[in-house]
Design a protein around this motif. Structure first.
Motif, PDB file in Angstrom:
ATOM      1  N   LYS A  65       0.840  -1.208   0.000  1.00  0.00           N
ATOM      2  CA  LYS A  65       0.000   0.000   0.000  1.00  0.00           C
ATOM      3  C   LYS A  65       0.871   1.252   0.000  1.00  0.00           C
ATOM      4  CE  LYS A  65      -4.408  -1.492   1.181  1.00  0.00           C
ATOM      5  NZ  LYS A  65      -5.527  -1.185   0.373  1.00  0.00           N
ATOM      6  N   ASN A  66       1.978   1.254   0.760  1.00  0.00           N
ATOM      7  CA  ASN A  66       2.889   2.399   0.752  1.00  0.00           C
ATOM      8  C   ASN A  66       3.597   2.524  -0.590  1.00  0.00           C
ATOM      9  OD1 ASN A  66       2.388   3.116   3.443  1.00  0.00           O
ATOM     10  ND2 ASN A  66       3.775   1.526   4.150  1.00  0.00           N
ATOM     11  N   MET A  67       3.952   1.397  -1.184  1.00  0.00           N
ATOM     12  CA  MET A  67       4.638   1.424  -2.472  1.00  0.00           C
ATOM     13  C   MET A  67       3.724   1.974  -3.569  1.00  0.00           C
ATOM     14  SD  MET A  67       7.605   0.474  -1.657  1.00  0.00           S
ATOM     15  CE  MET A  67       8.553  -0.112  -3.021  1.00  0.00           C
ATOM     16  N   GLU A  68       2.411   1.709  -3.473  1.00  0.00           N
ATOM     17  CA  GLU A  68       1.463   2.250  -4.451  1.00  0.00           C
ATOM     18  C   GLU A  68       1.517   3.776  -4.448  1.00  0.00           C
ATOM     19  OE1 GLU A  68      -2.455   0.727  -3.703  1.00  0.00           O
ATOM     20  OE2 GLU A  68      -1.839  -1.335  -4.080  1.00  0.00           O
ATOM     21  N   ASN A  69       1.646   4.376  -3.265  1.00  0.00           N
ATOM     22  CA  ASN A  69       1.720   5.836  -3.174  1.00  0.00           C
ATOM     23  C   ASN A  69       3.060   6.361  -3.664  1.00  0.00           C
ATOM     24  OD1 ASN A  69      -0.831   5.891  -2.036  1.00  0.00           O
ATOM     25  ND2 ASN A  69      -0.065   5.807   0.052  1.00  0.00           N
ATOM     26  N   THR A  70       4.145   5.644  -3.384  1.00  0.00           N
ATOM     27  CA  THR A  70       5.482   6.084  -3.779  1.00  0.00           C
ATOM     28  C   THR A  70       5.715   5.919  -5.278  1.00  0.00           C
ATOM     29  OG1 THR A  70       6.268   5.380  -1.604  1.00  0.00           O
ATOM     30  CG2 THR A  70       7.944   5.828  -3.259  1.00  0.00           C
ATOM     31  N   PHE A  71       5.216   4.816  -5.846  1.00  0.00           N
ATOM     32  CA  PHE A  71       5.406   4.531  -7.267  1.00  0.00           C
ATOM     33  C   PHE A  71       4.039   4.326  -7.931  1.00  0.00           C
ATOM     34  CE2 PHE A  71       9.123   2.817  -4.988  1.00  0.00           C
ATOM     35  CZ  PHE A  71      10.125   3.566  -5.579  1.00  0.00           C
ATOM     36  N   PRO A  72       3.282   5.404  -8.152  1.00  0.00           N
ATOM     37  CA  PRO A  72       1.922   5.257  -8.691  1.00  0.00           C
ATOM     38  C   PRO A  72       1.867   4.763 -10.133  1.00  0.00           C
ATOM     39  CG  PRO A  72       2.515   7.577  -8.527  1.00  0.00           C
ATOM     40  CD  PRO A  72       3.625   6.802  -7.891  1.00  0.00           C
ATOM     41  N   SER A  73       2.968   4.859 -10.882  1.00  0.00           N
ATOM     42  CA  SER A  73       2.940   4.444 -12.289  1.00  0.00           C
ATOM     43  C   SER A  73       3.059   2.920 -12.455  1.00  0.00           C
ATOM     44  CB  SER A  73       4.065   5.136 -13.066  1.00  0.00           C
ATOM     45  OG  SER A  73       5.315   4.751 -12.538  1.00  0.00           O
ATOM     46  N   ILE A  74       3.428   2.211 -11.392  1.00  0.00           N
ATOM     47  CA  ILE A  74       3.566   0.751 -11.479  1.00  0.00           C
ATOM     48  C   ILE A  74       2.186   0.108 -11.324  1.00  0.00           C
ATOM     49  CG2 ILE A  74       4.516  -1.302 -10.336  1.00  0.00           C
ATOM     50  CD1 ILE A  74       6.922   0.390  -9.551  1.00  0.00           C
ATOM     51  N   PRO A  75       1.811  -0.823 -12.216  1.00  0.00           N
ATOM     52  CA  PRO A  75       0.510  -1.511 -12.079  1.00  0.00           C
ATOM     53  C   PRO A  75       0.584  -2.580 -10.979  1.00  0.00           C
ATOM     54  CG  PRO A  75       1.671  -2.330 -14.003  1.00  0.00           C
ATOM     55  CD  PRO A  75       2.511  -1.227 -13.423  1.00  0.00           C
ATOM     56  N   TRP A  76       0.356  -2.195  -9.723  1.00  0.00           N
ATOM     57  CA  TRP A  76       0.560  -3.078  -8.571  1.00  0.00           C
ATOM     58  C   TRP A  76      -0.343  -4.289  -8.578  1.00  0.00           C
ATOM     59  CZ3 TRP A  76       4.637  -3.201  -5.562  1.00  0.00           C
ATOM     60  CH2 TRP A  76       5.489  -2.088  -5.589  1.00  0.00           C
ATOM     61  N   LYS A  77      -1.464  -4.240  -9.285  1.00  0.00           N
ATOM     62  CA  LYS A  77      -2.342  -5.419  -9.337  1.00  0.00           C
ATOM     63  C   LYS A  77      -1.699  -6.555 -10.123  1.00  0.00           C
ATOM     64  CE  LYS A  77      -6.595  -2.976  -8.672  1.00  0.00           C
ATOM     65  NZ  LYS A  77      -7.593  -3.469  -7.858  1.00  0.00           N
ATOM     66  N   ASP A  78      -0.718  -6.215 -10.990  1.00  0.00           N
ATOM     67  CA  ASP A  78      -0.037  -7.227 -11.793  1.00  0.00           C
ATOM     68  C   ASP A  78       1.252  -7.726 -11.149  1.00  0.00           C
ATOM     69  OD1 ASP A  78      -2.024  -6.858 -13.696  1.00  0.00           O
ATOM     70  OD2 ASP A  78      -0.887  -5.336 -14.786  1.00  0.00           O
ATOM     71  N   VAL A  79       1.693  -7.113 -10.057  1.00  0.00           N
ATOM     72  CA  VAL A  79       2.945  -7.484  -9.402  1.00  0.00           C
ATOM     73  C   VAL A  79       2.700  -8.697  -8.497  1.00  0.00           C
ATOM     74  CG1 VAL A  79       4.735  -6.724  -7.790  1.00  0.00           C
ATOM     75  CG2 VAL A  79       3.815  -5.124  -9.481  1.00  0.00           C
ATOM     76  N   GLU A  80       3.502  -9.734  -8.659  1.00  0.00           N
ATOM     77  CA  GLU A  80       3.375 -10.929  -7.832  1.00  0.00           C
ATOM     78  C   GLU A  80       4.321 -10.899  -6.638  1.00  0.00           C
ATOM     79  OE1 GLU A  80       3.794 -14.424 -10.199  1.00  0.00           O
ATOM     80  OE2 GLU A  80       2.038 -13.950 -11.422  1.00  0.00           O
ATOM     81  N   GLU A  81       5.517 -10.337  -6.832  1.00  0.00           N
ATOM     82  CA  GLU A  81       6.473 -10.232  -5.741  1.00  0.00           C
ATOM     83  C   GLU A  81       7.377  -9.031  -5.992  1.00  0.00           C
ATOM     84  OE1 GLU A  81      10.072 -12.953  -5.782  1.00  0.00           O
ATOM     85  OE2 GLU A  81       8.704 -14.072  -7.088  1.00  0.00           O
ATOM     86  N   TYR A  82       7.966  -8.523  -4.924  1.00  0.00           N
ATOM     87  CA  TYR A  82       8.888  -7.400  -5.071  1.00  0.00           C
ATOM     88  C   TYR A  82       9.852  -7.399  -3.894  1.00  0.00           C
ATOM     89  CZ  TYR A  82       6.190  -4.932  -1.511  1.00  0.00           C
ATOM     90  OH  TYR A  82       5.571  -4.574  -0.336  1.00  0.00           O
ATOM     91  N   TYR A  83      10.939  -6.649  -4.039  1.00  0.00           N
ATOM     92  CA  TYR A  83      11.867  -6.413  -2.945  1.00  0.00           C
ATOM     93  C   TYR A  83      12.401  -5.003  -3.100  1.00  0.00           C
ATOM     94  CZ  TYR A  83      15.690  -7.226  -6.232  1.00  0.00           C
ATOM     95  OH  TYR A  83      16.548  -7.150  -7.282  1.00  0.00           O
ATOM     96  N   MET A  84      13.041  -4.503  -2.080  1.00  0.00           N
ATOM     97  CA  MET A  84      13.548  -3.142  -2.106  1.00  0.00           C
ATOM     98  C   MET A  84      15.021  -3.155  -1.713  1.00  0.00           C
ATOM     99  SD  MET A  84      11.982  -0.004   0.011  1.00  0.00           S
ATOM    100  CE  MET A  84      12.151   1.648  -0.563  1.00  0.00           C
ATOM    101  N   GLN A  85      15.796  -2.291  -2.360  1.00  0.00           N
ATOM    102  CA  GLN A  85      17.208  -2.140  -2.015  1.00  0.00           C
ATOM    103  C   GLN A  85      17.477  -0.687  -1.666  1.00  0.00           C
ATOM    104  OE1 GLN A  85      19.284  -3.680  -5.477  1.00  0.00           O
ATOM    105  NE2 GLN A  85      19.613  -5.628  -4.422  1.00  0.00           N
ATOM    106  N   VAL A  86      18.291  -0.485  -0.648  1.00  0.00           N
ATOM    107  CA  VAL A  86      18.722   0.850  -0.253  1.00  0.00           C
ATOM    108  C   VAL A  86      20.176   0.997  -0.674  1.00  0.00           C
ATOM    109  CG1 VAL A  86      19.068   2.417   1.692  1.00  0.00           C
ATOM    110  CG2 VAL A  86      17.130   0.832   1.703  1.00  0.00           C
ATOM    111  N   THR A  87      20.479   2.105  -1.351  1.00  0.00           N
ATOM    112  CA  THR A  87      21.850   2.338  -1.809  1.00  0.00           C
ATOM    113  C   THR A  87      22.410   3.587  -1.152  1.00  0.00           C
ATOM    114  OG1 THR A  87      21.063   3.615  -3.710  1.00  0.00           O
ATOM    115  CG2 THR A  87      21.405   1.258  -4.052  1.00  0.00           C
TER     116      THR A  87
END
Length: 192
Positions: free
Chosen positions: A13-35
């Protein structure tokens, strides 16, 4: 060098707000990296599974839980079973004269009713230590979609005590986890 713990809310839900252009309904899995400023990876989250190959969104169940660091994580399960448990006591009313046939002689009181659910998900061995945090969490909530004009909310649930298989010999890298829980608050009934 000052070191700090930084909380990064990377739930879907937070990622939907941060990256609104990504079609989150089609995403099956994700991860995040901090650089860091040089582009080197300093932290990587586990893989988060949104649907886990579940039968459908209406049958899925998302549990949020207090993790070991005091943050809130969430895991999506698919619902496999639901039953409605009702407990009550009975009492017998004395007979009256004249006898009234429509007046019951035995009645129920202290009626308590609650939904019990059993949900399942499949995980890879590399995320089992993270899944264990759900198993031992003292506070767990289920996502609830609002009805009759009410906003979506989180309802508290109680996980039932159980023993979970977290390391096995055969088919070692895939684990099916089944969790049983009931709602923290029982259904409200009219007191008699």
């Amino acid at each position: 060098m000052d070191q700090k713990v930084q909380y990064i809310p990377f739930g879907s839900k937070n990622m939907e707000n941060t990256f609104p252009s990504i079609p989150w309904k089609d995403v099956e899995e994700y991860y995040m990296q901090v650089t860091n400023l040089e582009g080197a990876v300093v932290a990587t989250t586990p893989h988060y599974f949104i649907e886990d190959g579940t039968p459908g969104e209406d049958e899925s169940c998302r549990l949020h839980f207090l993790n070991s660091l005091g943050g809130i994580d969430a895991i999506t399960f698919w619902q496999t079973e639901e039953n409605y448990e009702v407990k009550s006591s009975t009492w017998q009313k004395p007979l009256s004269v004249p006898l009234i046939k429509s007046d019951g002689g035995n009645s129920r009181y202290n009626v308590q009713a609650n939904d019990n659910r059993k949900v399942t998900a499949v995980f890879q061995e590399d995320v089992i230590s993270w899944v264990k945090e759900l198993m031992r969490s003292p506070s767990v909530w289920i996502e609830w979609k609002g009805v009759q004009g009410q906003p979506d909310d989180y309802l508290p649930v109680l996980l039932k005590d159980a023993t979970y298989n977290t390391l096995k010999v055969d088919d070692r890298y895939e684990y099916q986890l089944t969790v049983e829980f009931q709602f923290s608050n029982t259904d409200i009934t009219i007191r008699n």
